[in-house]
Design a protein around this motif. Structure first.
Motif, short mmCIF file in Angstrom:
data_model
loop_
_atom_site.label_atom_id
_atom_site.label_comp_id
_atom_site.label_asym_id
_atom_site.label_seq_id
_atom_site.Cartn_x
_atom_site.Cartn_y
_atom_site.Cartn_z
N PRO A 65 13.91 -53.60 1.96
CA PRO A 65 14.10 -52.15 2.03
C PRO A 65 14.92 -51.62 0.86
O PRO A 65 15.65 -52.38 0.21
CB PRO A 65 14.88 -51.97 3.34
CG PRO A 65 15.68 -53.23 3.46
CD PRO A 65 14.94 -54.33 2.70
N HIS A 66 14.81 -50.32 0.64
CA HIS A 66 15.72 -49.64 -0.29
C HIS A 66 17.15 -49.87 0.21
O HIS A 66 17.43 -49.80 1.40
CB HIS A 66 15.38 -48.15 -0.31
CG HIS A 66 16.32 -47.34 -1.13
ND1 HIS A 66 16.65 -47.70 -2.41
CD2 HIS A 66 17.01 -46.20 -0.85
CE1 HIS A 66 17.50 -46.80 -2.90
NE2 HIS A 66 17.74 -45.90 -1.97
N GLN A 67 18.05 -50.16 -0.73
CA GLN A 67 19.42 -50.56 -0.36
C GLN A 67 20.38 -49.38 -0.53
O GLN A 67 21.13 -49.32 -1.50
CB GLN A 67 19.87 -51.73 -1.23
CG GLN A 67 18.90 -52.89 -1.32
CD GLN A 67 18.97 -53.82 -0.12
OE1 GLN A 67 20.04 -54.11 0.38
NE2 GLN A 67 17.81 -54.29 0.34
N ILE B 60 19.49 -49.52 6.99
CA ILE B 60 18.65 -50.73 6.97
C ILE B 60 18.60 -51.35 8.37
O ILE B 60 17.52 -51.68 8.88
CB ILE B 60 19.20 -51.75 5.94
CG1 ILE B 60 19.05 -51.19 4.52
CG2 ILE B 60 18.50 -53.10 6.08
CD1 ILE B 60 19.73 -52.03 3.44
N ASN B 61 19.76 -51.48 9.02
CA ASN B 61 19.80 -52.12 10.35
C ASN B 61 19.05 -51.29 11.39
O ASN B 61 18.33 -51.85 12.22
CB ASN B 61 21.25 -52.33 10.80
CG ASN B 61 21.91 -53.46 10.02
OD1 ASN B 61 21.23 -54.27 9.38
ND2 ASN B 61 23.22 -53.52 10.04
N VAL C 248 15.25 -59.60 6.87
CA VAL C 248 15.47 -58.37 6.10
C VAL C 248 16.36 -58.70 4.92
O VAL C 248 17.47 -59.21 5.09
CB VAL C 248 16.13 -57.28 6.98
CG1 VAL C 248 16.33 -56.00 6.18
CG2 VAL C 248 15.31 -57.03 8.23
N VAL D 173 18.98 -58.16 2.15
CA VAL D 173 20.08 -57.21 1.96
C VAL D 173 20.97 -57.67 0.80
O VAL D 173 21.40 -58.83 0.75
CB VAL D 173 20.93 -57.11 3.25
CG1 VAL D 173 22.17 -56.24 3.01
CG2 VAL D 173 20.11 -56.54 4.41
#
Ligand code: ACO
Length: 340
Positions: A265-267, A273-274, A287, A289
């Motif tokens: 995902p975009h950080q 994200i969670n 996922v 991170v």
């Protein structure tokens, strides 16, 4: 009854499109939350609990977005075993380009010696890398080009107000790059979803510097040459857009949650994200991170994460990968990919 519109000719056969090499570059200088405590009224505890960020990288004074992008591109080329002169097209996703024009892609074309390549930038803020990847896909799938270099590169430190604690703790500098080609025996990009909502341009923007608000002494005094953001509204939009877009791409690709080996995902924020991972029912260990180390590097987040995961041997051939992002515009994007 309306007549069905006839296509002038049947669709061309499309080639599969894969990522055959990745690269990344992060500037040396590390700015920690403890450093920020000395600059604005904030704390490591506030930043970490609200965002998951511990530190970010900051480009050196004369280091430009094109320098970061060129460095990431060189790694990707080496990784893919491709010479710069083989590149047909360079697409750079950035909202912090070296100059309004020429494009940062042209600066990078010169720096890496990609003498045959056409070059242009795409501006979709943090969704820019996926917008660029899907644009590259069209050129390769149609057979117009064989080899496309896609870069996400940002020097956000140059557009952050270092006196505004609401925004300065969130961002970092960096670049990631991928080489896109058709590769026999690999499905590559399986499906994608791009979208935008131009009714909400003002909740995340850099207002000054375009024709709408040319730079004047007053504009500078008001800080309009820096990122402006309504954090809570962006947060709400991000969660919903990322979930909806992911679901659409998975449906188009015929993938279920259990088929996804990795979500990249975009950080922007660990809580976003969670929440997205929970709602998609993807376990945390699938996922990727790195927001704690780099903060939000906008268009560079996903290719940096992909390069790290690939270099660490975490992405295996045949793995289904879901990438998803949101950004200013507002924009959103997701893509599913079979790793080659
Ligand atoms: N340190 C200490 N306190 C702070 C800080 C800070 N760095 N920043 C804000 N605060 C304060 C606020 O002033 C506020 O104080 P108040 O209640 O006295 O007014 C309080 O902390 C709470 O602020 P909230 O806005 O409620 O905090 P929230 O939990 O919403 O978190 C955050 C803020 C982290 C910005 C969150 O909303 C977020 O992540 N939003 C999405 C941001 C994002 O993803 N942006 C993408 C940008 S991409 C691009 O621009 C290219």
């Amino acid at each position: 009854m309306r007549a069905t519109r006839q296509h002038p000719r049947p669709p061309l056969p499309r080639r599969n499109v894969s990522i055959i090499g990745t690269g990344a570059y992060l500037p040396e200088r590390v700015l920690t939350n403890a450093d920020l405590e000395k600059m604005v009224d904030t704390s490591d505890e506030w930043i970490f609990t609200r965002t998951g960020i511990k530190e970010r990288r900051i480009a050196a004074e004369g280091e430009l977005t094109s320098d970061l992008g060129a460095a990431a591109a060189r790694v990707a080329l080496q990784n893919a075993g491709v010479d710069a002169r083989e590149i047909d097209l360079i697409i750079v996703a950035t909202c912090t380009g070296d100059t309004v024009f020429p494009s940062t892609a042209c600066h990078i074309q010169h720096k890496i010696g990609a003498t045959r390549a056409a070059a242009f930038d795409i501006q979709a803020a943090c969704s820019g890398f996926l917008y660029s990847l899907i644009t590259a896909e069209q050129f390769v799938a149609s057979g117009v080009y064989d080899t496309v270099l896609v870069i996400g590169a940002e020097k956000l430190s140059s557009v952050v107000n270092w006196k505004d604690r609401n925004t300065c703790v969130l961002f970092g500098d960096g670049a990631g790059a991928v080489i896109v080609r058709s590769k026999e025996g690999c499905n590559g990009i399986l499906a994608s979803d791009l979208g935008s909502d131009g009714a909400q341009t003002d909740i995340l923007s850099l207002p000054a510097g375009g024709c709408r608000m040319p730079i004047t002494a007053q504009v500078l005094a008001e800080g309009k040459n820096y990122i402006q953001m309504s954090g809570k509204e962006v947060y709400r939009f991000a969660v919903n857009a990322m979930i909806r877009s992911s679901e659409r791409t998975m449906e188009l690709a015929g993938l279920k949650t259990e088929d996804i080996a990795w979500v990249i995902p975009h950080q922007a924020n660990i809580r976003i994200i969670n929440t997205v991972a929970e709602r998609l029912e993807v376990p945390g260990e699938r996922v990727y991170v790195n927001v704690h180390r780099y903060g939000n590097t906008s268009a560079a987040c996903i290719p940096i994460a992909m390069h790290e995961a690939s270099s660490a041997g975490q992405l295996k051939p045949g793995d289904a990968i879901l990438m998803v992002a949101f950004g200013g515009g507002l924009t959103w994007a997701s893509a599913a990919l079979e790793w080659c």
